[in-house]
Every structure is written in C-alpha cells, then in structure tokens.
Design a protein around this motif. Structure first.
Motif, PDB file in Angstrom:
ATOM      1  N   LEU A  42     100.699  54.760 -13.200  1.00  0.00           N
ATOM      2  CA  LEU A  42      99.900  55.984 -13.070  1.00  0.00           C
ATOM      3  C   LEU A  42      98.967  56.151 -14.268  1.00  0.00           C
ATOM      4  N   ALA A  43      99.490  55.901 -15.470  1.00  0.00           N
ATOM      5  CA  ALA A  43      98.650  56.017 -16.659  1.00  0.00           C
ATOM      6  C   ALA A  43      97.530  54.986 -16.636  1.00  0.00           C
ATOM      7  N   ALA A  44      97.849  53.753 -16.245  1.00  0.00           N
ATOM      8  CA  ALA A  44      96.814  52.719 -16.149  1.00  0.00           C
ATOM      9  C   ALA A  44      95.767  53.085 -15.110  1.00  0.00           C
ATOM     10  N   SER A  45      96.204  53.674 -13.996  1.00  0.00           N
ATOM     11  CA  SER A  45      95.248  54.121 -12.987  1.00  0.00           C
ATOM     12  C   SER A  45      94.344  55.213 -13.539  1.00  0.00           C
ATOM     13  N   GLY A  46      94.932  56.107 -14.337  1.00  0.00           N
ATOM     14  CA  GLY A  46      94.120  57.143 -14.968  1.00  0.00           C
ATOM     15  C   GLY A  46      93.092  56.562 -15.921  1.00  0.00           C
ATOM     16  N   ARG A  47      93.482  55.557 -16.709  1.00  0.00           N
ATOM     17  CA  ARG A  47      92.527  54.918 -17.607  1.00  0.00           C
ATOM     18  C   ARG A  47      91.436  54.197 -16.828  1.00  0.00           C
ATOM     19  N   ALA A  48      91.838  53.519 -15.747  1.00  0.00           N
ATOM     20  CA  ALA A  48      90.837  52.823 -14.934  1.00  0.00           C
ATOM     21  C   ALA A  48      89.848  53.809 -14.320  1.00  0.00           C
ATOM     22  N   THR A  49      90.356  54.953 -13.895  1.00  0.00           N
ATOM     23  CA  THR A  49      89.465  55.974 -13.331  1.00  0.00           C
ATOM     24  C   THR A  49      88.488  56.486 -14.377  1.00  0.00           C
ATOM     25  N   LEU A  50      88.979  56.780 -15.589  1.00  0.00           N
ATOM     26  CA  LEU A  50      88.097  57.263 -16.656  1.00  0.00           C
ATOM     27  C   LEU A  50      87.076  56.214 -17.052  1.00  0.00           C
ATOM     28  N   ASP A  51      87.503  54.956 -17.153  1.00  0.00           N
ATOM     29  CA  ASP A  51      86.571  53.889 -17.532  1.00  0.00           C
ATOM     30  C   ASP A  51      85.507  53.670 -16.469  1.00  0.00           C
ATOM     31  N   ALA A  52      85.907  53.812 -15.194  1.00  0.00           N
ATOM     32  CA  ALA A  52      84.936  53.584 -14.119  1.00  0.00           C
ATOM     33  C   ALA A  52      83.952  54.737 -13.990  1.00  0.00           C
ATOM     34  N   GLU A  53      84.394  55.941 -14.289  1.00  0.00           N
ATOM     35  CA  GLU A  53      83.517  57.104 -14.131  1.00  0.00           C
ATOM     36  C   GLU A  53      82.690  57.376 -15.376  1.00  0.00           C
ATOM     37  N   ARG A  54      83.033  56.831 -16.525  1.00  0.00           N
ATOM     38  CA  ARG A  54      82.332  57.137 -17.766  1.00  0.00           C
ATOM     39  C   ARG A  54      80.868  56.729 -17.734  1.00  0.00           C
ATOM     40  N   PRO A  55      80.465  55.538 -17.221  1.00  0.00           N
ATOM     41  CA  PRO A  55      79.043  55.177 -17.234  1.00  0.00           C
ATOM     42  C   PRO A  55      78.165  56.141 -16.449  1.00  0.00           C
ATOM     43  N   HIS A  76      89.353  50.750  -3.976  1.00  0.00           N
ATOM     44  CA  HIS A  76      89.329  52.164  -3.588  1.00  0.00           C
ATOM     45  C   HIS A  76      90.733  52.766  -3.473  1.00  0.00           C
ATOM     46  N   VAL A  77      91.640  52.284  -4.315  1.00  0.00           N
ATOM     47  CA  VAL A  77      92.981  52.859  -4.388  1.00  0.00           C
ATOM     48  C   VAL A  77      93.169  53.396  -5.805  1.00  0.00           C
ATOM     49  N   HIS A  78      93.192  54.709  -5.936  1.00  0.00           N
ATOM     50  CA  HIS A  78      93.360  55.303  -7.253  1.00  0.00           C
ATOM     51  C   HIS A  78      94.130  56.605  -7.122  1.00  0.00           C
ATOM     52  N   THR A  79      94.582  57.117  -8.243  1.00  0.00           N
ATOM     53  CA  THR A  79      95.465  58.290  -8.233  1.00  0.00           C
ATOM     54  C   THR A  79      94.754  59.585  -8.593  1.00  0.00           C
ATOM     55  N   GLY A  80      93.503  59.497  -8.985  1.00  0.00           N
ATOM     56  CA  GLY A  80      92.753  60.716  -9.274  1.00  0.00           C
ATOM     57  C   GLY A  80      93.304  61.466 -10.464  1.00  0.00           C
ATOM     58  N   ARG A  81      93.403  62.788 -10.303  1.00  0.00           N
ATOM     59  CA  ARG A  81      93.867  63.629 -11.407  1.00  0.00           C
ATOM     60  C   ARG A  81      95.318  63.336 -11.799  1.00  0.00           C
ATOM     61  N   ALA A  82      96.120  62.895 -10.858  1.00  0.00           N
ATOM     62  CA  ALA A  82      97.513  62.582 -11.192  1.00  0.00           C
ATOM     63  C   ALA A  82      97.572  61.481 -12.238  1.00  0.00           C
ATOM     64  N   GLY A  83      96.722  60.479 -12.109  1.00  0.00           N
ATOM     65  CA  GLY A  83      96.714  59.396 -13.079  1.00  0.00           C
ATOM     66  C   GLY A  83      96.211  59.833 -14.438  1.00  0.00           C
ATOM     67  N   THR A  84      95.114  60.588 -14.471  1.00  0.00           N
ATOM     68  CA  THR A  84      94.586  61.042 -15.760  1.00  0.00           C
ATOM     69  C   THR A  84      95.547  62.014 -16.434  1.00  0.00           C
ATOM     70  N   TRP A  85      96.206  62.858 -15.657  1.00  0.00           N
ATOM     71  CA  TRP A  85      97.185  63.784 -16.243  1.00  0.00           C
ATOM     72  C   TRP A  85      98.379  63.024 -16.807  1.00  0.00           C
ATOM     73  N   THR A  86      98.827  61.999 -16.081  1.00  0.00           N
ATOM     74  CA  THR A  86      99.942  61.182 -16.570  1.00  0.00           C
ATOM     75  C   THR A  86      99.561  60.460 -17.857  1.00  0.00           C
ATOM     76  N   GLN A  87      98.335  59.966 -17.911  1.00  0.00           N
ATOM     77  CA  GLN A  87      97.877  59.291 -19.120  1.00  0.00           C
ATOM     78  C   GLN A  87      97.908  60.238 -20.317  1.00  0.00           C
TER      79      GLN A  87
END
Length: 459
Positions: free
Chosen positions: A426-439, A369-380
C-alpha cells in the motif's frame, strides 16, 4: 558553503547512529557516570531475573491449569484410559484382584470330596482333584478375557473420565495432600481406584456361568501408577507455586519490560532478554527429559508397570512441555525480528530488497491502471504507526490466547508478515501514485530541477 558542508559531513553519521550505538557514545565521551552505571546494572539484573523466572512462571500456569481447572485436567488425563500401557496394567491388576480369590485346586478338591461322599470311587475323585490346576488356568484365562473386554470396551474409559471429573480434588490431593478422589496419593504413591471395573468383571463372570465369582469379597482395588519419595517436597513446591501463580506471569513480563526500558540500547536488550528466556526454558526442557529417564530407571517395586508410569509421566507433563517449546520458539522469533529491524548489513539488505520489490510491484500495477488512491498515500504517511499497531495487536492476541502452542506462534508470525507485506504494498502504491502525478501537478518545479543539469551543457 560546500566546503563548510563537507567539513561537517563526517559528524552527522556519528550522531545519527541512533539506538544502535547509543550505549557506546559515553565510552567515546570519556567514561560512564554513576547514573549510567546504576541504570545499566539495574537493566542487567532485571533482564537476568526475568529470564530465570520465565520457566517458573510457566510452571505456575501448569500447576493452575492441571491441578485447579477441572476441564483441563480431565482433557489431559482422558487419553490415558485408551493408552495401551495403561490398559494392559489395568487388565493385569483386575485379573490379579479377581484371580487371587478363585482357587481352582481347592474348588476341584471340594467338588471331588462332595462327589466321593456321594459314592464316587476314590480313583475318580483323585483324578478330579488333579484337574485343579487346569481349572485354575481356565478360570484365569476367563478372567483375563473378560477383564480385557471390559477395559477395551469403553467402560474403563467412561469410569476413568467420570471418576476424575466428579472427584477433581484428587489432583489437588496429589499436589497438596488435600481431598481424595479416583486418583489418590498416600506416602508418595499415586493410585487409581479400579473398583468399578472389578465389579463389572465379577458381574460378567457370573453371567458367563462362573458362579464362584459371585462370592469374591472386596479386595484391594488400587492400581499403583506413580511413586516418588520426593512427593512431599513436590507438594511444598506446588503450594508455593499456587500462592504466587496468580500474579507471577504478569510480574515476569513487567520485570522484563523494565529491564528493556532501562537499557541504553533497548533493541539489543530486547533481543538478549528473548534469547535468555528461550535458553532458560531450553534448560528446563532438557531437565525434564533427564528427570524422566532417571525416574523410569529407578522405579520402585510399588509401580507395577514401567510403560504405564511413563505414560502417566508424559501425559501429566505434556502441557508443561508444550509451554516450554512455545516459549523457546517465541524467544527465537522475537530475537530474529529485533535483529531484522536493526542496522546490520543483512537486515538493511533484506529490508531494501523488500522495499524495491514492493516499489516494482506498485509501479507495474500503476502502469496497468491498478492503484490504491488515497488509501496508498495515507498508508505511506502513517506506515510507521500502522506497523506498531499491528505489532501490538499480534502481541495482545498472543497474550489472550488460551494455552498457545508453537503452531500459534507460527500462525501469528505469518499473519504479521502478511500484514506488513500489505502495508508495504500500500505504501509503495502511494509512492507510485505521488511520483506519477507529480509531473502534471507540479510542472513549475521542473525548471529548477532541469536548470542545473542543462547549465553545464550550455557553458
């Protein structure tokens, strides 16, 4: 369709080699045209010229900062006042200047003659005259002790610093023949005026009871620190560097940038330019070591202390040596950085390992439960431009840094690596967030993905 795709599959890798093989494609196309040859030649000429001019540009900066900047010059020569070799030379010169005017045997003879005229027996007068050498030795010891105390008490350091700050045009005189100060140049000889220190020694001798010291007349109070028969040539060179010194460093950067931009393979051209400049600076640095050894092995008789001459040589050239070492390290760092972003097997492996490490860290953090949210996806989405911005900022900081050193280069490299690591996380966190939310948000897409996998099983 698949056969057609397979028949075209070998072509894209050849087209997609990008800048790494852009310079090689004309060879496979059947030769180089005049424009290609002209561009390559211009790039090579500009690159070589930039590499050769880098140490020259550093020399112009040294001339400006040492000769024309009072604070920098004073801070450079100030440590010489506490340098043991300089202090020993100063004590020797002050003792020599004072002692040559105090004649112990003559003083003993005058005293003996006066006492004999007052009735002193001849044998006693002769015995008193024989004390002349002892008086001379005692006076010399007293002068040496007082001179040593003056030189080591801080008085000499104050005289040194103040005289150089007030008469800063002395160093201009050393390079151009104009002006005069505490440090002077005449016929290739650099001297230090120690008159104030001599007067201080005379006063302390009188206060100590050695009254003959009060009658010491003005003597030669110049201490020779440096001599070179080639100083006239150095002056002409310094004048030339002074004329071009304002714009030569900028011109060198522009020449180097032009050589890189005209190259067909800019990445490789940048690495070659950096390494070429580093090699040119290394050659000059080695030349300074050889010149120092040659000068100290061929000191003329005017130089009274080899150790003092070495201290002066090392101090005045310290800034130039630091600049050369900095340029060498900077060139190697740039070439290494360019290599690590290239298509080689090792750079690809290093980048791949870094990305996998960042992905693993981001996945673990998201699971906890540690993620960067929009900051990570924007950085990616904007990572490339953010990386370029970080590189430009670091380059600008280095360009504006006042007299950078090797430590400056190392510090900026560490800061850049930290920023790049942060961007990767930050970019990796953004990818992890997208991969986790995609399903959960894209469930209709799962059907087609699972269809091909389940089709063969059902058949």
């Amino acid at each position: 369709m698949s056969a057609a795709h397979d028949s075209r599959s070998p072509e894209p890798p050849g087209e997609g080699e990008g800048v790494a093989t852009a310079g090689a494609r004309p060879e496979r196309g059947g030769g180089h045209g005049p424009a290609w040859i002209a561009r390559s030649t211009a790039s090579a000429v500009l690159t070589v010229l930039a590499c050769l001019l880098v140490p020259v540009a550093l020399l112009t900066v040294w001339v400006h900062d040492i000769a024309l900047d009072t604070d920098r010059y004073v801070s450079t020569v100030a440590p010489l006042a506490t340098e043991p070799a300089i202090q020993d030379a100063a004590v020797h010169r002050i003792t020599e200047a004072v002692g040559v005017r105090v004649d112990g045997p003559r003083a003993a003879a005058d005293i003996a003659s006066w006492l004999q005229s007052q009735g002193l027996p001849p044998r006693a007068a002769a015995a008193l005259r024989s004390l002349g050498p002892q008086i001379d030795s005692a006076v010399d010891d007293a002068v040496t002790k007082v001179a040593t105390r003056v030189v080591h008490s801080g008085v000499f350091a104050t005289v040194w610093t103040d005289s150089n700050r007030i008469a800063h045009n002395a160093v201009v005189h050393a390079l151009t023949g104009k002006g005069r100060g505490a440090v002077g140049v005449s016929d290739g000889t650099v001297t230090l005026d120690i008159g104030v220190a001599v007067e201080r020694v005379k006063k302390e001798l009188v206060d100590a009871g050695l009254s003959p010291a009060a009658h010491i007349p003005d003597v030669n109070k110049q201490m020779v620190l440096f001599h070179s028969d080639e100083l006239a040539k150095l002056r002409r060179g310094a004048h030339l560097l002074d004329v071009v010194g304002d714009w030569l460093p900028v011109l060198v950067v522009l020449i180097g940038a032009g050589g890189v931009l005209l190259a067909h393979n800019r990445r490789r051209a940048l690495a070659r330019t950096a390494l070429g400049a580093a090699f040119a600076c290394l050659v000059v640095a080695i030349g300074l070591v050889v010149a120092r050894r040659y000068y100290l092995d061929h000191l003329p008789s005017q130089v009274q202390s080899k150790a003092a001459a070495a201290a002066v040589f090392d101090t005045l050239l310290r800034f130039l040596r630091v600049s050369l070492r900095t340029a060498i390290v900077l060139g190697v760092v740039i070439a290494l950085g360019v290599y690590l972003i290239g298509p080689g097997r090792l750079p690809v492996a290093v980048r791949g390992a870094s990305e996998r490490t960042a992905d693993s860290t981001a996945t673990w953090a998201y699971a906890h439960h540690v993620h960067t949210g929009r900051a990570g996806t924007w950085t990616q989405a904007h990572r490339r431009w953010m990386t370029l911005a970080a590189l430009l900022v670091v380059a600008l900081v280095f360009a504006l840094w006042n007299h950078p050193t090797v430590l400056t280069v190392v510090l900026l490299v560490l800061v850049l690596l930290a920023v790049l690591a942060l961007l990767a996380l930050l970019a990796a966190s953004g990818r992890a967030t997208l991969d986790a939310e995609r399903p959960s948000t894209g469930r209709p897409v799962e059907g087609p993905d699972e269809g091909p996998d389940e089709g063969p099983d059902e058949s």
